[in-house]
Design a protein around this motif. Structure first.
Motif, PDB file in Angstrom:
ATOM      1  N   SER A   1       0.820  -1.215   0.000  1.00 21.05           N
ATOM      2  CA  SER A   1       0.000   0.000   0.000  1.00 21.05           C
ATOM      3  C   SER A   1       0.854   1.265   0.000  1.00 21.05           C
ATOM      4  O   SER A   1       0.369   2.352  -0.321  1.00 21.05           O
ATOM      5  CB  SER A   1      -0.937   0.019   1.215  1.00 21.05           C
ATOM      6  OG  SER A   1      -0.201   0.193   2.424  1.00 21.05           O
ATOM      7  N   ARG A   2       2.133   1.104   0.338  1.00 18.76           N
ATOM      8  CA  ARG A   2       3.022   2.262   0.382  1.00 18.76           C
ATOM      9  C   ARG A   2       3.863   2.408  -0.884  1.00 18.76           C
ATOM     10  O   ARG A   2       4.685   3.316  -0.996  1.00 18.76           O
ATOM     11  CB  ARG A   2       3.922   2.167   1.620  1.00 18.76           C
ATOM     12  CG  ARG A   2       3.129   2.193   2.934  1.00 18.76           C
ATOM     13  CD  ARG A   2       4.021   2.174   4.150  1.00 18.76           C
ATOM     14  NE  ARG A   2       4.647   0.884   4.391  1.00 18.76           N
ATOM     15  CZ  ARG A   2       4.042  -0.146   4.986  1.00 18.76           C
ATOM     16  NH1 ARG A   2       2.791  -0.032   5.398  1.00 18.76           N
ATOM     17  NH2 ARG A   2       4.674  -1.289   5.183  1.00 18.76           N
ATOM     18  N   ALA A   3       3.653   1.517  -1.820  1.00 24.76           N
ATOM     19  CA  ALA A   3       4.430   1.552  -3.067  1.00 24.76           C
ATOM     20  C   ALA A   3       3.931   2.661  -3.990  1.00 24.76           C
ATOM     21  O   ALA A   3       2.727   2.817  -4.192  1.00 24.76           O
ATOM     22  CB  ALA A   3       4.327   0.210  -3.783  1.00 24.76           C
ATOM     23  N   ILE A   4       4.858   3.439  -4.510  1.00 23.53           N
ATOM     24  CA  ILE A   4       4.534   4.444  -5.513  1.00 23.53           C
ATOM     25  C   ILE A   4       5.254   4.038  -6.797  1.00 23.53           C
ATOM     26  O   ILE A   4       6.425   4.364  -7.024  1.00 23.53           O
ATOM     27  CB  ILE A   4       4.974   5.863  -5.082  1.00 23.53           C
ATOM     28  CG1 ILE A   4       4.375   6.220  -3.727  1.00 23.53           C
ATOM     29  CG2 ILE A   4       4.574   6.888  -6.141  1.00 23.53           C
ATOM     30  CD1 ILE A   4       2.856   6.301  -3.718  1.00 23.53           C
ATOM     31  N   ALA A   5       4.581   3.284  -7.613  1.00 23.32           N
ATOM     32  CA  ALA A   5       5.134   2.789  -8.877  1.00 23.32           C
ATOM     33  C   ALA A   5       3.951   2.565  -9.814  1.00 23.32           C
ATOM     34  O   ALA A   5       3.530   1.429 -10.044  1.00 23.32           O
ATOM     35  CB  ALA A   5       5.910   1.493  -8.661  1.00 23.32           C
TER      36      ALA A   5
END
Length: 227
Positions: A145-149
């Motif tokens: 949920s914290r991935a920015i991709a």
């Protein structure tokens, strides 16, 4: 003997499949890396660029001439793409990622069924990721949920849906998606807490299903992944 074709050179996965009694064919775009992986495994190398129709057709022809058929196809080739924020992502970035991660799977999966259907138990495993799970993306307890991709996550969501659609379309095959989990690889500068061996658990599990095994599922090493 089970014959397995793997796109994307991956020695650890190859070793585990050989230990499970499979004859492994290593498919890779880069001949140097592919031959090195195949040589380490004692396997055969076949060049394949999943972004090129002619290359995929040539790979199928090569396998048909040498092995005659395959029992398992593992769509493992993939790229991480840019980790730029959404406002920096370009159409060219998207094309590059989706051509490998999504269109590449379509290209390969379109080409290999004639060889798969010669098997008594044809199996396809698509390597997806929990980063493409809508449930994980909205669960604050999940690292995903914290991935920015934007592009990588979107491409893996597409891979999982493709898997579901192929499974519905082909009841004569087992088609499943595997999530390796947050594994230490070149993709993440080896920051993942899992070993590469642990990251192949779900792939190996789904590559070795029997005739009564599941189809249309999405699993990681702990079990079912919420979509």
């Amino acid at each position: 003997m089970t014959t397995t074709f793997v796109t994307g050179a991956h020695e650890s996965l190859g070793y585990r499949l050989i230990e499970a009694g499979h004859t492994v064919i290593v498919g890779a775009r880069d001949p140097q890396r592919g031959r090195a992986a195949a040589g380490a495994l004692g396997a055969r190398f076949v060049q394949i660029d999943v972004t090129d129709d002619a290359s995929v057709t040539a790979a199928v022809t090569d396998v048909e001439a040498h092995e005659g058929n395959i029992d398992v196809l593992i769509n493992n080739a993939g790229v991480p793409g840019t980790h730029s924020t959404a406002d920096q992502v370009t159409a060219a970035d998207a094309t590059a990622v989706f051509d490998v991660n999504v269109v590449g799977i379509v290209r390969v999966t379109h080409a290999f069924p004639p060889l798969l259907r010669k098997s008594e138990n044809p199996v396809i495993v698509n390597v997806s990721s929990a980063m493409g799970s809508f449930a994980a993306a909205h669960d604050a307890e999940c690292a995903e949920s914290r991935a920015i991709a934007p592009l990588h996550t979107a491409s893996k969501a597409a891979v999982t849906m493709l898997t579901a659609q192929y499974a519905k379309s082909w009841p004569d095959m087992k088609v499943n998606a595997a999530g390796p989990g947050y594994t230490a690889t070149d993709f993440n500068a080896h920051s993942g807490p899992q070993t590469v061996t642990e990251g192949t658990d779900a792939i190996v599990e789904l590559a070795t299903v029997g005739v009564d095994g599941p189809t249309g599922t999405f699993r990681d090493r702990y079990g079912a992944v919420a979509w």
